[in-house]
Design an enzyme around this catalytic site. Structure first.
Site, PDB file in Angstrom:
ATOM      1  N   HIS A   4      91.533  29.906  31.603  1.00 58.05           N
ATOM      2  CA  HIS A   4      92.576  29.519  30.726  1.00 58.05           C
ATOM      3  C   HIS A   4      93.965  29.722  31.266  1.00 58.05           C
ATOM      4  O   HIS A   4      95.100  29.973  30.796  1.00 58.05           O
ATOM      5  CB  HIS A   4      92.577  30.377  29.657  1.00 58.05           C
TER       6      HIS A   4
ATOM      7  N   TYR B 247      90.173  22.343  31.477  1.00 64.16           N
ATOM      8  CA  TYR B 247      88.826  21.298  31.394  1.00 64.16           C
ATOM      9  C   TYR B 247      89.150  19.916  31.779  1.00 64.16           C
ATOM     10  O   TYR B 247      88.190  19.209  31.618  1.00 64.16           O
ATOM     11  CB  TYR B 247      88.288  21.727  29.873  1.00 64.16           C
TER      12      TYR B 247
END
Ligand SMILES: Cc1ncc(C[n+]2csc(CCOP(=O)(O)OP(=O)(O)O)c2C)c(N)n1
Ligand SMILES: [Mg+2]
Length: 803
Positions: free
Chosen positions: A592, A551
């Site tokens: 992820h 992110y």
């Protein structure tokens, strides 16, 4: 030439008149600069121009409310404001346009930024803080629209921290948090996500931030109807208005041509924001753009006759003039005479700026002409060199490029001649590049005593009874020691406060240090970074946490455009030593897995990028960085928080050096270079390779930016004569960067007996699950086989084909 900020005290009508006339003088001076600036571009003296015409009067009203210690974070329209606070002269305005590289002449950026990108100096020439409470401060502008907004949030938040957190030495930074951070943004740029993200965050945080929206109904050629719902930004933001039951904003609307109302509005806005520490929005409507957006085009192409006629009438300077005459402040004749005077002053200022700019360059030209004449006289290629000399001589206003390229080309005609004239020209070229190149390339990183690479290693120490604990405990206890040691340090991010981050590296610290120093934020990565940049610019030591490396993408634009360039674009007169904390590497799944290192690495030159393999190393990096004055991204290993590490006894004190690699295993056959979580697989593969008689040396890079300053990797390669870089990023990502460093910076080529190799991931993002990982990123078997294949090529008899 400044506006008088002291309009609150009782003054006579004569004083008042003088003040208004002075303000008008400022407005007209700024306008003349814009008009003449445009001409300088069109006649070729400057490359590009973007000016503040049409926005003069509101900026003078704003300057009257702007106090010492306050900060601006704005955009390219704010030249009048800079003039009104006394931070931009006519000469400096033109020096910016010409890209004068002398900081004394062009204090905004020493010519690195195009005109219209403003800054003041927070640091002296040695990188020490000036007293920011005794000067008017402008954080350095960037061009991406709305890119000024995230930083604005942090500049405002610093006041809140200074007002409420005890123990910080505020001498140079704040007087009880009374400072306002003032933002400006164009109406069209409010369409950007960064604008909305910042507005919401400041409402939540309740910080002293005043945002002015300069509304001229256009963003280049695109009308408000394509930009803003209801074509009215303050209308649609009405829900942010505070009321008796809810905190929020004070929202003002004012017409940009109404001098008296503007002054009143800005005074009220300042008062409420400074005292109550609340955010304020001022929608300044009905502004114009007399010369169109920039020197790249003309607005007649997209504005109709009615609009153009309206803009002429409602030009803020014209309206102010009318108002002054109507209110007996000055007569038409007086103003006409004043305008004439100003025109001359601006013309003179421009001439001076040009003369100052061109003078040293003309001297350099003459030096080269003389060198070329000498060279021509003693050379068999004299005719060619004379031609170069004459071509240069004909350029009346040369660029440095013209001078240097001529000299370099002349050297080609002298290759086989050994004359003093040739040596003189060679020396001049070498010396010139050594002198001039830094004007464009210095200060990407700190050049002060505190620079990160000046911090020496301090090893962790262990007692005989040192416990084995989860890695996250080492981090947590280290953060606790740091927060005790540095009252100006603070950490914030998603889930970083109450629960002490998703992996418990901050467990219990909010209770100990309070909600201002250890805090939760909304899910808004760009403005988390903005909080950090702004607070770091005001002397605090923020640690901004981005929950996962994946992110960082949301924050990457602002890290790249703003954080990474602060020091460079101000020639070291501003800094933002922000530490960005995140975690990644080798988890599973498309969003992820945290592997996009190459992209990040290439976009944030100017920021240290550190990839510690365990939590003790990570803690050591935090300790190093807090003693330094540089920004950094620290990527912790997501799968390392629960692995056992010995608890050091000198917690908070040991330091991991920046730019230094570590050899984890010695070996003779091949050098394996990697970093972060992947190292565990490399170590496993290296153990297995021993079983087939291959003894690999393993090097942990630890610090991608800066990279292996001691060139230890090539020292290893002189022994092994082979190298492989192993990385979980895609091919061409961080592994390509590392190999480039080894081959081009460390000249490993001459020591290699085998082709240098990279082993990286599949070109797609990693699939989910353990098998997704196994088939997406290099596995221990992949590493084993890749190394084995290198050795097979060296000696097929000793290492027969595996499969
Ligand atoms: C992210 C980004 N996109 C596009 C541009 C190109 N650009 C520069 S200024 C501008 C228009 C801005 O209009 P507005 O915000 O209304 O400010 P104004 O120039 O009208 O004062 C655009 C599209 C840019 N600089 N940055
Ligand atoms: Mg606009």
């Amino acid at each position: 030439m400044k506006t008088n900020p002291d309009i609150k005290t009782e003054i006579t009508f004569e004083d008042f008149k003088a003040e208004v006339v002075n303000d008008y003088k400022l407005a007209v001076t700024s306008r003349e600069c814009s008009l003449l600036g445009r001409r300088e571009v069109l006649t070729g003296k400057a490359k590009f121009g973007i000016f503040g015409d049409g926005k003069e009067v509101p900026q003078i009203a704003w300057a009257k409310a702007f106090e010492n210690g306050d900060f601006r974070s704005g955009y390219y329209r704010d030249q009048t404001f800079m003039m009104a606070i006394g931070e931009l002269t006519i000469e400096q305005f033109f020096a910016g346009l010409y890209a004068n590289t002398d900081l004394k002449e062009e204090p905004m950026s020493a010519g690195r930024q195009m005109g219209g990108h403003f800054a003041t100096h927070s640091l002296d020439a040695n990188g020490n803080w000036n007293n920011l409470t005794q000067q008017k401060n402008s954080s350095s502008d960037i061009s991406p629209t709305a890119g000024q907004m995230p930083r604005l949030l942090g500049l405002a938040q610093a006041s809140k921290i200074y007002r409420h957190v005890d123990g910080i030495d505020t001498t140079k930074f704040s007087k009880n948090g009374n400072e306002i951070a003032w933002g400006t943004i164009g109406n069209a740029s409010t369409s950007e996500g960064l604008f909305f993200e910042t507005i919401n965050a400041a409402g939540v945080l309740q910080v002293p931030m005043v945002v002015s929206i300069w509304d001229d109904e256009y963003g280049i050629s695109v009308h408000a109807k394509h930009q803003t719902t209801k074509e009215n930004i303050s209308e649609i933001l009405k829900g942010f208005q505070r009321d008796e039951n809810h905190k929020g904003y004070e929202i003002f609307r004012v017409n940009g041509w109404n001098y008296a109302e503007l002054i009143d509005t800005y005074q009220r806005a300042a008062q409420v924001s400074r005292k109550e520490h609340i955010p304020v929005m001022i929608h300044v409507q009905q502004l114009t753009q007399p010369q169109g957006h920039s020197t790249s085009g003309s607005h007649e192409r997209y504005k109709d006759q009615d609009r153009l006629a309206w803009e002429t009438e409602y030009d803020c300077n014209a309206q102010m003039r009318k108002w002054m005459i109507a209110n007996n402040i000055a007569t038409n004749e007086e103003l006409t005479a004043l305008e004439k005077e100003i025109k001359k002053a601006v013309r003179d200022g421009k001439k001076n700026a040009w003369a100052t700019f061109i003078k040293p360059i003309l001297a350099e030209k003459q030096t080269v002409i003389a060198l070329l004449e000498n060279a021509a006289a003693s050379s068999s290629n004299g005719a060619f060199i004379n031609k170069l000399r004459n071509d240069l001589d004909h350029i009346d206003e040369p660029l440095r490029k013209d001078i240097l390229s001529t000299a370099r080309k002349a050297l080609r005609y002298l290759i086989s001649e050994n004359t003093p004239a040739r040596t003189a020209l060679q020396n001049w070229v070498n010396q010139y590049i050594a002198n001039i190149q830094p004007k464009y390339s210095s200060h990407l990183y700190s050049e002060s005593d505190l620079k990160a690479t000046n911090q020496n290693e301090i090893l962790p120490t262990y007692n005989s009874d040192s416990e084995e604990v989860d890695g996250r405990i080492v981090l947590r206890d280290n953060f606790e020691a740091l927060f005790n040691k540095y009252p100006e340090a603070l950490v914030f991010g998603e889930d970083a406060g109450y629960i002490g981050d998703v992996n418990q590296g901050l467990e219990g610290l909010q209770e100990k240090f309070g909600e201002l120093r250890v805090s939760d934020t909304g899910i808004r990565e760009a403005t988390i970074i903005g909080q950090g940049i702004g607070m770091a610019m005001r002397g605090l030591r923020p640690i901004a946490e981005i929950q996962y490396l994946d992110y960082v993408m949301y924050a990457l634009q602002i890290m790249s455009d703003d954080l990474a360039t602060v020091h460079y674009r101000t020639l070291g007169r501003q800094k933002a030593p922000l530490i960005v904390r995140t975690r990644g590497h080798r988890l599973e799944g498309i969003w992820h897995s945290g592997s996009q290192m190459g992209g990040i690495l290439n976009l944030i030159r100017g920021i240290n990028v550190l990839v510690p393999r365990n939590m003790t190393k990570a803690a050591g990096f935090y300790n190093t960085l807090l003693e330094s004055d540089e920004p950094a991204l620290i990527v912790e290993c997501l799968n390392g928080y629960r692995l056992k590490e010995k608890m050091p006894s000198n917690i908070g004190e040991f330091k991991t050096p920046v730019g230094v690699v570590e050899t984890l295993k010695e070996g003779d056959d091949i050098t394996l270079v990697s970093y972060g979580s992947t190292l565990r697989l490399v170590e496993q593969a290296a153990q297995e390779l021993l079983e087939v008689g291959i003894d690999a040396e393993i090097i942990d890079v630890q610090s991608l930016l800066p990279f292996d300053l001691n060139h230890d990797i090539v020292k290893s390669i002189t022994k092994t004569n082979r190298v492989m870089v192993i990385d979980e990023d895609v091919k061409g990502g961080a592994s390509a960067y590392i190999l480039d460093q080894i081959l081009n910076e460390q000249n490993a080529f001459e020591h290699l007996d085998s082709q240098p190799k990279t082993l990286a991931a599949q070109p797609h993002r990693p699939a989910y699950g353990s098998d997704g990982d196994y088939f997406s990123k290099p596995s221990a078997e992949d590493i084993f086989e890749a190394v084995y294949a290198v050795m097979h090529e060296v000696s097929p008899e000793d290492y027969p084909k595996l499969r």
